[in-house]
Design a protein around this motif. Structure first.
Motif, PDB file in Angstrom:
ATOM      1  N   GLY A 179      -3.237   8.450  -3.118  1.00  0.00           N
ATOM      2  CA  GLY A 179      -1.950   8.242  -2.463  1.00  0.00           C
ATOM      3  C   GLY A 179      -2.036   8.453  -0.966  1.00  0.00           C
ATOM      4  N   ASP A 180      -2.721   9.528  -0.560  1.00  0.00           N
ATOM      5  CA  ASP A 180      -2.905   9.793   0.871  1.00  0.00           C
ATOM      6  C   ASP A 180      -3.618   8.624   1.550  1.00  0.00           C
ATOM      7  N   GLY A 181      -4.652   8.107   0.877  1.00  0.00           N
ATOM      8  CA  GLY A 181      -5.414   7.006   1.446  1.00  0.00           C
ATOM      9  C   GLY A 181      -4.578   5.752   1.608  1.00  0.00           C
ATOM     10  N   LEU A 182      -3.765   5.422   0.614  1.00  0.00           N
ATOM     11  CA  LEU A 182      -2.917   4.232   0.690  1.00  0.00           C
ATOM     12  C   LEU A 182      -1.844   4.389   1.767  1.00  0.00           C
ATOM     13  N   LEU A 183      -1.279   5.575   1.884  1.00  0.00           N
ATOM     14  CA  LEU A 183      -0.259   5.828   2.908  1.00  0.00           C
ATOM     15  C   LEU A 183      -0.817   5.612   4.302  1.00  0.00           C
ATOM     16  N   THR A 184      -1.941   6.235   4.598  1.00  0.00           N
ATOM     17  CA  THR A 184      -2.499   6.120   5.948  1.00  0.00           C
ATOM     18  C   THR A 184      -3.049   4.725   6.213  1.00  0.00           C
ATOM     19  N   LEU A 185      -3.610   4.089   5.181  1.00  0.00           N
ATOM     20  CA  LEU A 185      -4.121   2.728   5.359  1.00  0.00           C
ATOM     21  C   LEU A 185      -2.990   1.745   5.640  1.00  0.00           C
ATOM     22  N   ALA A 186      -1.813   2.020   5.101  1.00  0.00           N
ATOM     23  CA  ALA A 186      -0.665   1.151   5.384  1.00  0.00           C
ATOM     24  C   ALA A 186      -0.392   1.087   6.885  1.00  0.00           C
ATOM     25  N   PHE A 187      -0.437   2.228   7.547  1.00  0.00           N
ATOM     26  CA  PHE A 187      -0.187   2.225   8.994  1.00  0.00           C
ATOM     27  C   PHE A 187      -1.350   1.589   9.757  1.00  0.00           C
ATOM     28  N   GLN A 188      -2.555   1.705   9.218  1.00  0.00           N
ATOM     29  CA  GLN A 188      -3.686   1.001   9.828  1.00  0.00           C
ATOM     30  C   GLN A 188      -3.460  -0.503   9.777  1.00  0.00           C
ATOM     31  N   TRP A 189      -3.045  -1.013   8.633  1.00  0.00           N
ATOM     32  CA  TRP A 189      -2.870  -2.458   8.484  1.00  0.00           C
ATOM     33  C   TRP A 189      -1.701  -2.986   9.327  1.00  0.00           C
ATOM     34  N   VAL A 190      -0.648  -2.199   9.451  1.00  0.00           N
ATOM     35  CA  VAL A 190       0.484  -2.620  10.277  1.00  0.00           C
ATOM     36  C   VAL A 190       0.084  -2.756  11.737  1.00  0.00           C
ATOM     37  N   LEU A 206       0.839  -1.195   0.000  1.00  0.00           N
ATOM     38  CA  LEU A 206       0.000   0.000   0.000  1.00  0.00           C
ATOM     39  C   LEU A 206       0.876   1.248   0.000  1.00  0.00           C
ATOM     40  N   LEU A 207       1.863   1.246   0.872  1.00  0.00           N
ATOM     41  CA  LEU A 207       2.713   2.428   1.005  1.00  0.00           C
ATOM     42  C   LEU A 207       3.562   2.632  -0.249  1.00  0.00           C
ATOM     43  N   HIS A 208       4.089   1.554  -0.787  1.00  0.00           N
ATOM     44  CA  HIS A 208       4.880   1.656  -2.015  1.00  0.00           C
ATOM     45  C   HIS A 208       4.035   2.220  -3.158  1.00  0.00           C
ATOM     46  N   THR A 209       2.789   1.766  -3.266  1.00  0.00           N
ATOM     47  CA  THR A 209       1.919   2.241  -4.341  1.00  0.00           C
ATOM     48  C   THR A 209       1.613   3.729  -4.183  1.00  0.00           C
ATOM     49  N   TYR A 210       1.401   4.161  -2.947  1.00  0.00           N
ATOM     50  CA  TYR A 210       1.214   5.609  -2.704  1.00  0.00           C
ATOM     51  C   TYR A 210       2.396   6.391  -3.247  1.00  0.00           C
ATOM     52  N   SER A 211       3.613   5.886  -2.999  1.00  0.00           N
ATOM     53  CA  SER A 211       4.800   6.628  -3.424  1.00  0.00           C
ATOM     54  C   SER A 211       4.875   6.719  -4.940  1.00  0.00           C
ATOM     55  N   LEU A 212       4.425   5.683  -5.637  1.00  0.00           N
ATOM     56  CA  LEU A 212       4.435   5.713  -7.106  1.00  0.00           C
ATOM     57  C   LEU A 212       3.420   6.710  -7.638  1.00  0.00           C
ATOM     58  N   CYS A 218      -3.635  10.706 -14.713  1.00  0.00           N
ATOM     59  CA  CYS A 218      -4.145  10.782 -16.085  1.00  0.00           C
ATOM     60  C   CYS A 218      -5.554  10.202 -16.175  1.00  0.00           C
ATOM     61  N   LYS A 219      -5.859   9.245 -15.329  1.00  0.00           N
ATOM     62  CA  LYS A 219      -7.171   8.600 -15.357  1.00  0.00           C
ATOM     63  C   LYS A 219      -8.175   9.277 -14.429  1.00  0.00           C
ATOM     64  N   PHE A 220      -7.732   9.693 -13.251  1.00  0.00           N
ATOM     65  CA  PHE A 220      -8.658  10.208 -12.237  1.00  0.00           C
ATOM     66  C   PHE A 220      -8.485  11.697 -11.940  1.00  0.00           C
ATOM     67  N   GLY A 221      -7.469  12.334 -12.498  1.00  0.00           N
ATOM     68  CA  GLY A 221      -7.184  13.730 -12.191  1.00  0.00           C
ATOM     69  C   GLY A 221      -6.193  13.843 -11.041  1.00  0.00           C
ATOM     70  N   ALA A 222      -5.466  14.952 -11.015  1.00  0.00           N
ATOM     71  CA  ALA A 222      -4.402  15.124 -10.024  1.00  0.00           C
ATOM     72  C   ALA A 222      -4.940  15.160  -8.601  1.00  0.00           C
ATOM     73  N   GLY A 223      -6.110  15.762  -8.406  1.00  0.00           N
ATOM     74  CA  GLY A 223      -6.667  15.847  -7.052  1.00  0.00           C
ATOM     75  C   GLY A 223      -7.009  14.480  -6.489  1.00  0.00           C
ATOM     76  N   MET A 224      -7.758  13.672  -7.254  1.00  0.00           N
ATOM     77  CA  MET A 224      -8.137  12.352  -6.768  1.00  0.00           C
ATOM     78  C   MET A 224      -6.917  11.444  -6.642  1.00  0.00           C
ATOM     79  N   ALA A 225      -5.958  11.591  -7.552  1.00  0.00           N
ATOM     80  CA  ALA A 225      -4.738  10.787  -7.450  1.00  0.00           C
ATOM     81  C   ALA A 225      -3.980  11.115  -6.159  1.00  0.00           C
ATOM     82  N   THR A 226      -3.913  12.398  -5.828  1.00  0.00           N
ATOM     83  CA  THR A 226      -3.255  12.793  -4.576  1.00  0.00           C
ATOM     84  C   THR A 226      -3.962  12.160  -3.386  1.00  0.00           C
ATOM     85  N   LEU A 227      -5.293  12.197  -3.394  1.00  0.00           N
ATOM     86  CA  LEU A 227      -6.059  11.598  -2.299  1.00  0.00           C
ATOM     87  C   LEU A 227      -5.902  10.083  -2.262  1.00  0.00           C
TER      88      LEU A 227
END
Length: 291
Positions: free
Chosen positions: A112-123, A73-79, A101-110
């Protein structure tokens, strides 16, 4: 018995596909997160964790899977963030349009944010011991944060306007790429509650693997094709990136790759001596580096 890389990848893919949706409470956000998470990838990072657990005699159960796949999850956020217009502005990742390119820069940023924070939830949201969960959380935060991967990304941005020497380049990539791969191996030792000397040796193997990974990636930007890499190649020189081939030439970069792999193999042998266990399961990871 250590599972093959193909078996580990399937386990990880299946787990991610089955468990992401339950923790995302907005449909477009889920689609954006899932798009990048399930768009392919080698899953090397969680696979390293799972293989390390197996080599150390641990059981890969649901709790271990939850903690280990958090790293993907965290690695994918970084990409996703790395591809954004404000960063590398890439339009191709793993052979598909990048998230923005598919979802727009705003949703892509979110996403990434979601995957980053979810990574710590799963850990932290599993039934491993509280001490193990705390140690994993701290180690992941250090690897991913402003003294780890994020610092490496910052150095990479600043480095576009200057020429780094070999020591500076190693330091940049030890943070940018190496920190998460170091954590991936170390996490297996944390999960199986190894002694400090064993965890230090695991971290050293991960660091050498991470260095080899970055040198190989730099070389493939010169020697590979878009089809092989799933992203545009020959970009580094045009964007004035500091790379091993740019600094040392292709032959010099290949030599540095071999040095990193030799150090990793020595550490692999040291781990066997420290633990009395076979670490031959790492061979399939080291075989990744074929030019």
């Amino acid at each position: 018995m250590v599972a093959s890389l193909a078996e580990l990848k399937k386990q990880i893919d299946d787990y991610l596909a089955a468990h992401l949706k339950a923790d995302v409470d907005q449909q477009t956000l889920y689609e954006s997160m899932n798009y990048s998470l399930m768009s392919g990838g080698k899953r090397l990072r969680p696979a390293l964790t799972l293989a390390t657990v197996q080599m150390l005699g641990g059981e890969v159960d649901g709790d271990v899977m939850h903690a280990a796949t958090a790293l993907e999850l965290l690695h994918t956020y970084s990409l996703i963030h790395d591809d954004l217009p404000a960063m590398d502005n890439d339009d191709l990742r793993r052979g598909k349009p990048t998230n923005h390119c598919k979802f727009g820069a705003g949703m892509a940023t979110l996403a990434g944010d979601g995957l980053l924070t979810l990574a710590f939830q799963w850990v932290s949201d599993n039934h491993l011991s509280s001490a193990v969960r705390a140690e994993l959380t701290l180690a992941l935060a250090q690897a991913a944060g402003p003294a780890g991967m994020v610092a490496g990304q910052a150095r990479d941005i600043e480095g576009e306007h200057q020429s780094l020497n070999l020591d500076q380049l190693r330091y940049l990539h030890r943070q940018k790429t190496g920190a998460l791969l170091r954590y991936a191996v170390l996490a297996g030792g944390i999960i199986t509650e190894q002694s400090q000397p064993i965890k230090a040796a695991l971290a050293d193997f991960g660091a050498q693997f991470g260095l080899a990974f970055q040198i190989y990636d730099d070389l493939m930007d010169v020697l590979g094709t878009t089809e092989q890499m799933g992203k545009h190649v020959h970009k580094d020189a045009g964007e004035h990136k500091n790379t091993y081939p740019g600094l040392l030439g292709v032959a010099g970069a290949k030599q540095q790759l071999q040095l990193a792999l030799d150090k990793a193999r020595r550490t692999q042998q040291n781990l066997s001596e420290l633990t009395g266990k076979s670490f031959a399961g790492y061979d399939q990871f080291l075989a990744y580096f074929k030019l």
